[in-house]
Design a protein around this motif. Structure first.
Motif, short mmCIF file in Angstrom:
data_model
loop_
_atom_site.label_atom_id
_atom_site.label_comp_id
_atom_site.label_asym_id
_atom_site.label_seq_id
_atom_site.Cartn_x
_atom_site.Cartn_y
_atom_site.Cartn_z
N ALA A 16 -14.48 15.08 65.22
CA ALA A 16 -13.80 16.21 65.85
C ALA A 16 -13.51 15.93 67.32
CB ALA A 16 -14.65 17.48 65.71
N ALA A 17 -14.40 15.19 67.98
CA ALA A 17 -14.17 14.82 69.38
C ALA A 17 -12.94 13.93 69.50
CB ALA A 17 -15.40 14.12 69.95
N MET A 18 -12.75 13.03 68.54
CA MET A 18 -11.57 12.17 68.56
C MET A 18 -10.29 12.97 68.36
SD MET A 18 -12.95 8.89 66.39
CE MET A 18 -14.41 7.98 66.92
N ARG A 19 -10.39 14.06 67.62
CA ARG A 19 -9.23 14.93 67.43
C ARG A 19 -9.00 15.85 68.62
NH1 ARG A 19 -6.89 16.17 62.78
NH2 ARG A 19 -7.09 18.44 63.05
N ALA A 20 -10.04 16.08 69.41
CA ALA A 20 -9.94 17.03 70.51
C ALA A 20 -9.19 16.46 71.70
CB ALA A 20 -11.34 17.47 70.95
N VAL A 21 -9.31 15.14 71.92
CA VAL A 21 -8.66 14.54 73.09
C VAL A 21 -7.22 14.17 72.75
CG1 VAL A 21 -10.85 13.70 74.01
CG2 VAL A 21 -9.48 12.20 72.54
N GLY A 22 -6.42 14.04 73.81
CA GLY A 22 -5.03 13.67 73.62
C GLY A 22 -4.82 12.17 73.67
N ALA A 23 -3.58 11.77 73.74
CA ALA A 23 -3.22 10.34 73.78
C ALA A 23 -3.90 9.67 74.97
CB ALA A 23 -1.71 10.18 73.89
N ASP A 24 -4.45 8.50 74.72
CA ASP A 24 -5.18 7.71 75.73
C ASP A 24 -6.39 8.46 76.27
OD1 ASP A 24 -3.41 5.45 75.67
OD2 ASP A 24 -1.96 6.68 76.76
N GLY A 25 -6.91 9.40 75.51
CA GLY A 25 -8.11 10.13 75.91
C GLY A 25 -9.36 9.29 75.69
N THR A 26 -10.48 9.84 76.16
CA THR A 26 -11.76 9.15 76.09
C THR A 26 -12.78 10.02 75.38
OG1 THR A 26 -11.36 7.97 78.16
CG2 THR A 26 -13.65 8.14 77.45
N VAL A 27 -13.57 9.41 74.52
CA VAL A 27 -14.69 10.09 73.87
C VAL A 27 -15.97 9.37 74.28
CG1 VAL A 27 -15.82 10.64 71.68
CG2 VAL A 27 -13.34 10.90 71.91
N VAL A 28 -16.91 10.12 74.84
CA VAL A 28 -18.21 9.59 75.22
C VAL A 28 -19.20 9.99 74.14
CG1 VAL A 28 -20.05 9.57 76.95
CG2 VAL A 28 -17.65 9.77 77.67
N ALA A 29 -19.71 8.99 73.42
CA ALA A 29 -20.66 9.23 72.34
C ALA A 29 -22.07 9.13 72.91
CB ALA A 29 -20.45 8.22 71.22
N SER A 30 -22.70 10.29 73.16
CA SER A 30 -24.03 10.33 73.76
C SER A 30 -25.10 10.72 72.76
CB SER A 30 -24.05 11.33 74.92
OG SER A 30 -23.22 10.92 75.97
N GLY A 31 -24.73 11.04 71.53
CA GLY A 31 -25.71 11.43 70.53
C GLY A 31 -26.42 10.21 69.94
#
Length: 349
Positions: A242-257
């Protein structure tokens, strides 16, 4: 005797007595006041899903190997915990004490596990004396606060940035507060209504429920662009997708879990691929690459202590349950079976 917590087997918690040890030169004895339970990492040991139970980490080549009789963890697991606060009751000085070394009577924070007393090298507690007036209970949040701050630093937030923070447990709420202090607009996501309400109190502009419509709602809130960055703190693969779907083009997802098992909910051929998303792991063992000349884990922790001391983080209010160490089994059962019932559980000694 020194009472300590033991995971005897998956789902089995005991409190056992260990012999009190004599101090060696350069060591400090700390009587535990509070020890915070981690609802993420510790539950992997409680449930038997921690990767160290089936694999062994090789620090030289930084790979997990298949566990054998000489490597990896096995039950019983003693003294888990990494958010302790206590009072120094004995110091075995090896020469003159450094100026930042703890003295008898000082209250300190550190990592020595769920046990009535900890014996630590003096160097491990240098700079760990609590500021005058700081509630010792609040100091149980130093380590989890550092985890939250590390994720926020990895996200590179600032004024004008929109960040979606998935998971509004203790670390998620702390991350929400740090992100808002950095000037970012925070969209908090959690499935528990009380946590969404808490997120708004801790600085989120919006607090949303997860689900199929989440990504579309975030697009509406961001003028169709999507968020600049997302921080995933729940350790749930569905939330990571869902985080990958939340950001836009060239966005960043920080996986802290702390993710467990197979990542079947991830569909990397969809938004991850088409939007060229950058996926970054954030883990408390080090800080983001671009900051390593100026930041380290010690600075993360000192920053959290300063924020606790001056009131920017009122973390003690996140404590919803206190259990005597003898009742620890009840605390873990609650976290395992009814996670919505608690935020931070603290053991008292």
């Amino acid at each position: 005797m020194n009472r300590l917590l033991r995971f005897s087997a998956p789902g089995v918690v005991e409190v056992v007595d260990a012999l009190t040890q004599e101090l060696q030169p350069g060591q400090v004895r700390v009587r535990t006041l509070y020890s915070g339970i981690s609802a993420g990492t510790e539950l992997t040991a409680y449930r038997g899903t921690n990767p160290y139970l089936t694999s062994a980490w090789d620090p030289d080549i930084r790979l997990f190997r298949g566990a054998d009789q000489q490597a990896g963890l096995a039950y019983p697991l003693d003294g888990w915990g990494y958010s302790e606060v206590g009072e120094v009751v004995e110091v075995a000085a090896d020469g003159e004490l450094p100026g930042d070394a703890p003295r008898v009577g000082d209250r300190v924070w550190g990592i020595w596990g769920h046990r009535a007393e900890g014996i630590l090298a003096m160097d491990a507690l240098r700079g760990h004396v609590l500021p005058a007036g700081l509630d010792p209970l609040a100091a149980a949040f130093v380590r989890v606060g550092a985890i939250a701050l590390n994720g926020v630093l990895a996200a590179d937030l600032g004024v004008g940035t929109t960040v979606v923070i998935f998971g509004q447990g203790v670390i998620g709420l702390l991350a929400t507060r740090f992100a808002s202090l950095n000037g970012a607009t925070v969209i908090a996501v959690d499935g528990i209504p009380s946590r969404r309400e808490a997120a708004l109190q801790w600085g989120a502009t919006h607090a949303l429920e997860p689900g199929d419509q989440l990504a579309y709602t975030i697009r509406e809130l961001t003028g169709g662009a999507g968020a600049d960055v997302a921080i995933e703190l729940s350790g749930n693969y569905h939330a990571l997708h869902a985080a990958m779907r939340a950001v836009g083009a060239d966005g960043t997802v920080v996986a802290s879990g702390f993710y467990q098992g197979d990542a079947t909910p991830l569909h990397l051929g969809e938004e991850f691929h088409h939007n060229r998303i950058q996926l970054i792991a954030s883990q408390i063992g080090s800080v983001p690459n671009r900051l390593r000349a100026r930041w380290d884990v010690g600075r993360l922790q000192r920053t959290v202590v300063d924020a606790l001391a001056d009131g920017r983080l009122d973390a003690a209010q996140l404590v919803t349950h206190r259990y005597a160490i003898e009742d620890a089994a009840e605390a873990y059962e609650l976290l395992d079976t009814d996670p919505s019932a608690a935020l931070q559980i603290v053991l008292e000694f």
